[in-house]
Motif scaffolding. Structure first.
Motif, PDB file in Angstrom:
ATOM      1  N   VAL A   1     -14.363   8.608   3.527  1.00 12.25           N
ATOM      2  CA  VAL A   1     -13.074   8.987   3.648  1.00 12.25           C
ATOM      3  C   VAL A   1     -12.778  10.311   4.380  1.00 12.25           C
ATOM      4  O   VAL A   1     -13.609  11.116   3.913  1.00 12.25           O
ATOM      5  CB  VAL A   1     -12.557   9.091   2.428  1.00 12.25           C
TER       6      VAL A   1
ATOM      7  N   ALA B   1      -9.526  13.168   4.740  1.00 10.93           N
ATOM      8  CA  ALA B   1      -8.225  13.827   4.838  1.00 10.93           C
ATOM      9  C   ALA B   1      -7.526  14.237   5.920  1.00 10.93           C
ATOM     10  O   ALA B   1      -8.148  15.364   6.549  1.00 10.93           O
ATOM     11  CB  ALA B   1      -8.254  14.793   3.856  1.00 10.93           C
TER      12      ALA B   1
ATOM     13  N   GLU C   1      -8.739   6.942  -2.335  1.00 10.48           N
ATOM     14  CA  GLU C   1      -7.660   7.860  -2.652  1.00 10.48           C
ATOM     15  C   GLU C   1      -8.584   8.924  -3.682  1.00 10.48           C
ATOM     16  O   GLU C   1      -8.523  10.350  -3.680  1.00 10.48           O
ATOM     17  CB  GLU C   1      -6.653   7.214  -3.166  1.00 10.48           C
TER      18      GLU C   1
ATOM     19  N   VAL D   1      -2.579  12.105  -1.519  1.00  8.70           N
ATOM     20  CA  VAL D   1      -3.154  11.281  -0.637  1.00  8.70           C
ATOM     21  C   VAL D   1      -2.057  10.300  -0.215  1.00  8.70           C
ATOM     22  O   VAL D   1      -1.383   9.707  -1.002  1.00  8.70           O
ATOM     23  CB  VAL D   1      -4.450  10.400  -0.843  1.00  8.70           C
TER      24      VAL D   1
ATOM     25  N   GLU E   1      -0.532   7.779   3.333  1.00  5.88           N
ATOM     26  CA  GLU E   1      -0.930   6.547   4.089  1.00  5.88           C
ATOM     27  C   GLU E   1      -2.038   6.625   4.581  1.00  5.88           C
ATOM     28  O   GLU E   1      -2.593   7.715   5.138  1.00  5.88           O
ATOM     29  CB  GLU E   1       0.404   6.172   5.178  1.00  5.88           C
ATOM     30  N   LEU E   2      -2.760   5.206   4.916  1.00  6.04           N
ATOM     31  CA  LEU E   2      -4.106   5.239   5.669  1.00  6.04           C
ATOM     32  C   LEU E   2      -3.554   5.216   7.163  1.00  6.04           C
ATOM     33  O   LEU E   2      -2.701   4.444   7.635  1.00  6.04           O
ATOM     34  CB  LEU E   2      -4.691   3.840   5.369  1.00  6.04           C
TER      35      LEU E   2
ATOM     36  N   THR F   1      -8.623   3.228  10.005  1.00  3.99           N
ATOM     37  CA  THR F   1     -10.217   2.942   9.622  1.00  3.99           C
ATOM     38  C   THR F   1     -10.909   2.887  11.029  1.00  3.99           C
ATOM     39  O   THR F   1     -10.661   2.096  11.772  1.00  3.99           O
ATOM     40  CB  THR F   1     -10.272   1.778   8.743  1.00  3.99           C
TER      41      THR F   1
ATOM     42  N   HIS G   1     -12.291   6.033   6.760  1.00  2.00           N
ATOM     43  CA  HIS G   1     -11.018   5.707   6.499  1.00  2.00           C
ATOM     44  C   HIS G   1     -10.431   7.078   6.257  1.00  2.00           C
ATOM     45  O   HIS G   1     -10.583   7.813   5.552  1.00  2.00           O
ATOM     46  CB  HIS G   1     -10.951   5.108   5.034  1.00  2.00           C
ATOM     47  N   CYS G   2      -9.315   7.039   7.261  1.00  2.33           N
ATOM     48  CA  CYS G   2      -8.631   8.357   7.571  1.00  2.33           C
ATOM     49  C   CYS G   2      -7.183   8.100   6.893  1.00  2.33           C
ATOM     50  O   CYS G   2      -6.649   7.330   7.282  1.00  2.33           O
ATOM     51  CB  CYS G   2      -8.523   8.782   9.113  1.00  2.33           C
ATOM     52  N   TYR G   3      -6.718   9.308   5.854  1.00  7.12           N
ATOM     53  CA  TYR G   3      -5.572   9.211   5.410  1.00  7.12           C
ATOM     54  C   TYR G   3      -4.801  10.555   5.698  1.00  7.12           C
ATOM     55  O   TYR G   3      -5.382  11.652   5.762  1.00  7.12           O
ATOM     56  CB  TYR G   3      -5.880   9.050   3.773  1.00  7.12           C
ATOM     57  N   ARG G   4      -3.468  10.266   5.819  1.00  9.95           N
ATOM     58  CA  ARG G   4      -2.660  11.157   5.845  1.00  9.95           C
ATOM     59  C   ARG G   4      -2.492  12.122   4.439  1.00  9.95           C
ATOM     60  O   ARG G   4      -2.268  11.246   3.481  1.00  9.95           O
ATOM     61  CB  ARG G   4      -1.240  11.062   6.233  1.00  9.95           C
ATOM     62  N   CYS G   5      -2.915  13.199   4.440  1.00 11.86           N
ATOM     63  CA  CYS G   5      -2.518  14.069   3.149  1.00 11.86           C
ATOM     64  C   CYS G   5      -1.868  15.309   3.226  1.00 11.86           C
ATOM     65  O   CYS G   5      -1.405  15.719   4.383  1.00 11.86           O
ATOM     66  CB  CYS G   5      -4.009  14.373   2.705  1.00 11.86           C
TER      67      CYS G   5
END
Length: 132
Positions: free
Chosen positions: A7, A9, A45, A62, A64-65, A68, A81-85
């Motif tokens: 994952v 961030a 998350e 954490v 939205e996704l 990927t 898996h890249c999430y907006r943080c």
């Protein structure tokens, strides 16, 4: 081929994105979004919150996704898996990385990103430029 699932961030502050430079391992000196491997039983998350605490001594929210990424390195397949943080508390203290920068859309390609991150970086750049 071995598959590694991790994952990342994508920590945002307004129109800036936080990038880190690896300080260890095979990809030392390459730039990436901070994060790491999920442990057994962790959600993506939960893994992100734990990894950012361990690597940057910071608590994040954490969101939205974003994407990927599937990428084949010579020795393994990466699922990223890249999430907006966003930062909730803490000061983004480098505990494992060599360097870090807050980058605007125009600066995103000024660092040497790891290959798996490049498509997401280009997508972010376009998204940030269209928001301005």
């Amino acid at each position: 081929m071995k598959t590694i699932e991790v994952v990342a961030a994508v920590i945002m502050d307004g129109n800036k994105v936080f990038a880190t430079q690896r300080g260890y391992g095979e990809f030392k000196d390459g730039w990436e979004f901070p994060g790491g491997k999920m442990e057994k039983g962790e959600s993506p998350e939960e893994a992100l919150r734990r990894e950012i605490r361990e690597e940057l001594a910071t608590e994040i929210a954490v969101g939205e996704l974003l994407e990927t990424v599937q990428y084949d390195y010579p020795d393994f397949h990466l699922t990223l898996h890249c999430y907006r943080c966003s930062v909730v508390s803490g000061r983004l203290t480098l505990l494992e990385h060599e360097a870090a920068r807050w980058l605007t859309a125009d600066q995103l390609l000024s660092v040497d990103w790891l290959p798996a991150d490049l498509d997401l970086v280009r997508h972010l750049q376009q998204s940030l430029q269209s928001e301005c």
